[in-house]
Design a protein around this motif. Structure first.
Motif, PDB file in Angstrom:
ATOM      1  N   GLU A 447       0.818  -1.224   0.000  1.00  0.00           N
ATOM      2  CA  GLU A 447       0.000   0.000   0.000  1.00  0.00           C
ATOM      3  C   GLU A 447       0.848   1.270   0.000  1.00  0.00           C
ATOM      4  N   PRO A 448       1.765   1.481   0.940  1.00  0.00           N
ATOM      5  CA  PRO A 448       2.538   2.729   0.917  1.00  0.00           C
ATOM      6  C   PRO A 448       3.462   2.862  -0.283  1.00  0.00           C
ATOM      7  N   VAL A 449       4.028   1.752  -0.743  1.00  0.00           N
ATOM      8  CA  VAL A 449       4.901   1.824  -1.925  1.00  0.00           C
ATOM      9  C   VAL A 449       4.100   2.312  -3.128  1.00  0.00           C
ATOM     10  N   ALA A 450       2.909   1.736  -3.315  1.00  0.00           N
ATOM     11  CA  ALA A 450       2.048   2.153  -4.430  1.00  0.00           C
ATOM     12  C   ALA A 450       1.619   3.609  -4.277  1.00  0.00           C
ATOM     13  N   ASP A 451       1.359   4.033  -3.046  1.00  0.00           N
ATOM     14  CA  ASP A 451       0.903   5.404  -2.814  1.00  0.00           C
ATOM     15  C   ASP A 451       1.962   6.436  -3.204  1.00  0.00           C
ATOM     16  N   VAL A 452       3.198   6.185  -2.839  1.00  0.00           N
ATOM     17  CA  VAL A 452       4.276   7.129  -3.175  1.00  0.00           C
ATOM     18  C   VAL A 452       4.410   7.272  -4.683  1.00  0.00           C
ATOM     19  N   LEU A 453       4.401   6.153  -5.385  1.00  0.00           N
ATOM     20  CA  LEU A 453       4.530   6.182  -6.846  1.00  0.00           C
ATOM     21  C   LEU A 453       3.320   6.848  -7.501  1.00  0.00           C
ATOM     22  N   ALA A 454       2.131   6.557  -6.978  1.00  0.00           N
ATOM     23  CA  ALA A 454       0.902   7.110  -7.562  1.00  0.00           C
ATOM     24  C   ALA A 454       0.810   8.613  -7.361  1.00  0.00           C
ATOM     25  N   VAL A 455       1.163   9.095  -6.190  1.00  0.00           N
ATOM     26  CA  VAL A 455       1.104  10.538  -5.917  1.00  0.00           C
ATOM     27  C   VAL A 455       2.058  11.288  -6.838  1.00  0.00           C
ATOM     28  N   THR A 456       3.238  10.739  -7.051  1.00  0.00           N
ATOM     29  CA  THR A 456       4.210  11.366  -7.946  1.00  0.00           C
ATOM     30  C   THR A 456       3.649  11.471  -9.364  1.00  0.00           C
ATOM     31  N   PHE A 457       3.088  10.374  -9.853  1.00  0.00           N
ATOM     32  CA  PHE A 457       2.516  10.357 -11.201  1.00  0.00           C
ATOM     33  C   PHE A 457       1.364  11.345 -11.318  1.00  0.00           C
ATOM     34  N   THR A 458       0.463  11.333 -10.346  1.00  0.00           N
ATOM     35  CA  THR A 458      -0.721  12.198 -10.382  1.00  0.00           C
ATOM     36  C   THR A 458      -0.342  13.668 -10.362  1.00  0.00           C
ATOM     37  N   ALA A 459       0.621  14.038  -9.518  1.00  0.00           N
ATOM     38  CA  ALA A 459       1.033  15.439  -9.402  1.00  0.00           C
ATOM     39  C   ALA A 459       1.607  15.961 -10.716  1.00  0.00           C
ATOM     40  N   VAL A 460       2.407  15.139 -11.386  1.00  0.00           N
ATOM     41  CA  VAL A 460       3.004  15.555 -12.665  1.00  0.00           C
ATOM     42  C   VAL A 460       1.922  15.700 -13.732  1.00  0.00           C
ATOM     43  N   LEU A 461       1.049  14.693 -13.852  1.00  0.00           N
ATOM     44  CA  LEU A 461      -0.019  14.752 -14.852  1.00  0.00           C
ATOM     45  C   LEU A 461      -0.939  15.944 -14.609  1.00  0.00           C
ATOM     46  N   PHE A 462      -1.286  16.176 -13.347  1.00  0.00           N
ATOM     47  CA  PHE A 462      -2.212  17.267 -13.034  1.00  0.00           C
ATOM     48  C   PHE A 462      -1.607  18.623 -13.368  1.00  0.00           C
ATOM     49  N   SER A 463      -0.350  18.822 -13.020  1.00  0.00           N
ATOM     50  CA  SER A 463       0.281  20.120 -13.269  1.00  0.00           C
ATOM     51  C   SER A 463       0.283  20.462 -14.756  1.00  0.00           C
ATOM     52  N   ILE A 464       0.403  19.438 -15.597  1.00  0.00           N
ATOM     53  CA  ILE A 464       0.400  19.668 -17.051  1.00  0.00           C
ATOM     54  C   ILE A 464      -1.016  19.928 -17.559  1.00  0.00           C
ATOM     55  N   GLN A 465      -1.947  19.043 -17.196  1.00  0.00           N
ATOM     56  CA  GLN A 465      -3.300  19.110 -17.743  1.00  0.00           C
ATOM     57  C   GLN A 465      -4.113  20.272 -17.183  1.00  0.00           C
ATOM     58  N   PHE A 466      -3.889  20.619 -15.935  1.00  0.00           N
ATOM     59  CA  PHE A 466      -4.639  21.716 -15.320  1.00  0.00           C
ATOM     60  C   PHE A 466      -4.332  23.033 -16.032  1.00  0.00           C
ATOM     61  N   LYS A 467      -3.067  23.298 -16.257  1.00  0.00           N
ATOM     62  CA  LYS A 467      -2.681  24.519 -16.960  1.00  0.00           C
ATOM     63  C   LYS A 467      -3.244  24.539 -18.382  1.00  0.00           C
ATOM     64  N   LYS A 468      -3.173  23.386 -19.037  1.00  0.00           N
ATOM     65  CA  LYS A 468      -3.653  23.277 -20.419  1.00  0.00           C
ATOM     66  C   LYS A 468      -5.163  23.505 -20.489  1.00  0.00           C
ATOM     67  N   THR A 469      -5.895  22.927 -19.557  1.00  0.00           N
ATOM     68  CA  THR A 469      -7.354  23.048 -19.561  1.00  0.00           C
ATOM     69  C   THR A 469      -7.800  24.483 -19.357  1.00  0.00           C
ATOM     70  N   LEU A 470      -7.217  25.153 -18.386  1.00  0.00           N
ATOM     71  CA  LEU A 470      -7.628  26.534 -18.111  1.00  0.00           C
ATOM     72  C   LEU A 470      -7.182  27.487 -19.223  1.00  0.00           C
ATOM     73  N   LYS A 471      -6.053  27.205 -19.819  1.00  0.00           N
ATOM     74  CA  LYS A 471      -5.580  28.037 -20.944  1.00  0.00           C
ATOM     75  C   LYS A 471      -6.549  27.935 -22.118  1.00  0.00           C
ATOM     76  N   ASN A 472      -7.056  26.720 -22.373  1.00  0.00           N
ATOM     77  CA  ASN A 472      -8.005  26.514 -23.463  1.00  0.00           C
ATOM     78  C   ASN A 472      -9.294  27.301 -23.232  1.00  0.00           C
ATOM     79  N   VAL A 473      -9.726  27.381 -21.955  1.00  0.00           N
ATOM     80  CA  VAL A 473     -10.938  28.156 -21.633  1.00  0.00           C
ATOM     81  C   VAL A 473     -10.687  29.644 -21.839  1.00  0.00           C
ATOM     82  N   GLU A 474      -9.530  30.110 -21.425  1.00  0.00           N
ATOM     83  CA  GLU A 474      -9.216  31.534 -21.505  1.00  0.00           C
ATOM     84  C   GLU A 474      -9.063  32.012 -22.944  1.00  0.00           C
ATOM     85  N   THR A 475      -8.603  31.150 -23.840  1.00  0.00           N
ATOM     86  CA  THR A 475      -8.391  31.548 -25.238  1.00  0.00           C
ATOM     87  C   THR A 475      -9.567  31.209 -26.137  1.00  0.00           C
TER      88      THR A 475
END
Length: 476
Positions: A447-475
């Protein structure tokens, strides 16, 4: 729209704003200070999640303290958890897929589509309930044996599920439709939905379990009666005058263009919750192999504590969801950013605090569920291992719930699948072959091993997609 309906809508808007929100229209989601608004919406939803958790946890607390059979009965009911999680997951598939979309259309001032979403989701929830009830009544023994029940514990599991299955429709409608109450900003009403049932459950449990000597069957009966009371409250509210979005007969017919996008968005939450069922099976079968009934019994307690950790995080996300979804629909990207940052801070703070408590006082958490000295001592060590990465989980849940609030179905699915299926399930079987000195504790370590890896993956994906999504709305 006719004059009468316009007048009715005006009345609904007034009641909607005046009953809980104190503003002259639903724009309060865009105008109130974020901190004050999140507090107003999140406190009731967190309370609702904690109260909802009592349905199963209170059962386990009482069952674990039944004289002579407590530890065995607790293990038997613990094996039922995968089936109970499946029922909840189907409610989430419909409710948590439809509710954010309804909020987004409210932000676009398209009430007609929002109400169609509500009506379609209500109908589908009823249909799913009928199927699940039949499946659980016919095959629950087979499922329980496959999920890790032993000859010592199977009868307790079967006795519990035979009664619990009869209340499936109440569970589905209460959990699924309550999401639409919260999504409109009626957080206090959503909290009352589960509070009514939880209080009834706490009162009825000892009466049926001990007073009428029904043991686990009494716990199941108390649960379904309590859920029935909550169900009546939810349906009455959504069909009444105080709600902004109302269940209407004309919207009950299923329409593919309405329901399919809701299901697509709900798949991520479904995977997140249903996978708990699959993972519970994997954990129980592996633990039965390496550690026997005591290891499976400890897992029942660990799952309960993990629920205690996760549900408030989900409640925080649900409190932020109406703000994020509505403002996203209204193209207010600055407020979306602000709401996410606040959600992240609060979620991370909570997860760190709970992690500290678990690490310092594991025995206190274990003692809530058992008075068996051997099981309690065993659980203390297992709990510290199992919850070792809990402090990071605020990041995971804040990102995951925001993906859902933005209607980002694919990203939500990817995040859910990554943590559960790609990481955790393989680790459950791989780690015992690597850490052979204590294979049982190696299973918990997955459980904790999977959690560390998953949080890392999620944070990277979110930082990319969140900026992209809001930029698309603004333009746009």
């Amino acid at each position: 729209m006719g004059q009468t309906e316009q007048e009715q809508d005006g009345i609904q808007r007034e009641e909607y704003s005046g009953s809980e929100n104190g503003n002259d229209n639903k724009e309060f989601l865009r105008t109130e200070p974020l901190g004050k608004l999140l507090l107003k919406l999140a406190l009731p939803t967190v309370a609702a999640q904690l109260i909802n958790m009592l349905y199963n946890i209170v059962d386990r607390i009482y069952i674990g303290h039944i004289p002579e059979i407590g530890a065995t009965a607790l293990t038997g009911v613990g094996v039922c958890m995968p089936l109970i999680m499946i029922v909840s997951a189907f409610a989430a598939l419909v409710g948590y897929g439809g509710a954010p979309r309804a909020s987004i259309f409210m932000g676009k001032h398209d009430k007609e589509t929002a109400e169609k979403i509500l009506g379609n989701c209500f109908t589908l929830q009823i249909m799913i309930s009928v199927v699940l009830t039949a499946v659980l009544l016919i095959w629950n023994r087979d499922f329980l044996m496959a999920f890790g029940a032993s000859e010592n514990t199977i009868e307790y599991g079967v006795n519990y599920m035979n009664i619990y299955a009869l209340g499936t429709i109440f569970v589905e409608v209460t959990l699924g439709m309550n999401a639409f109450i919260t999504a409109q900003g009626f957080a206090k009403t959503g909290m009352l939905s589960v509070l009514i049932g939880a209080v009834a459950n706490i009162i009825l449990d000892p009466v049926f379990i001990f007073g009428l000597d029904m043991d686990v069957r009494g716990a199941a009966l108390a649960t379904i009666i309590s859920q029935a009371l909550s169900c009546i409250w939810v349906v009455s509210f959504l069909g009444g005058k105080k709600t902004f979005l109302k269940i209407r007969k004309k919207n009950l017919g299923l329409t593919s263009k309405i329901i399919l996008p809701c299901l697509a968005l709900g798949v991520a939450t479904f995977i997140m919750q249903a996978s708990e069922s699959v993972i519970s099976v994997c954990f129980n079968s592996s633990l039965q192999k390496y550690g026997g009934d005591i290891a499976v019994g400890a897992m029942t307690i660990l799952t309960s504590v993990m629920q205690f950790a996760m549900l408030p995080l989900q409640g925080l996300g649900q409190g932020a969801q109406p703000i994020i979804s509505y403002c996203y629909g209204a193209k207010d990207t600055n407020r979306v950013r602000g709401a996410f940052k606040l959600l992240l801070k609060v979620s991370l703070g909570y997860s760190i605090l709970l992690w500290i408590l678990v690490m310092l006082f594991p025995g206190g958490f274990a003692a809530m569920f058992t008075s068996d000295a051997q099981l309690m001592e065993y659980t203390k060590t297992a709990l510290r291992i199992y919850m070792a990465a809990m402090l990071l989980f605020g990041i995971q849940m804040a990102c995951q719930m925001t993906f859902n609030a933005l209607g980002k179905a694919m990203e939500s699915i990817v995040v859910a699948v990554m943590r559960k299926f790609i990481l955790l399930i393989p680790l459950i079987y791989i780690l015992p072959h690597i850490l052979t000195s204590d294979q049982t504790m190696a299973v918990y370590l997955a459980e904790p091993v999977a959690d560390v890896l998953a949080v890392t993956f999620t944070a990277v994906l979110f930082s990319i997609q969140f900026k992209k999504t809001l930029k698309n709305v603004e333009t746009a």
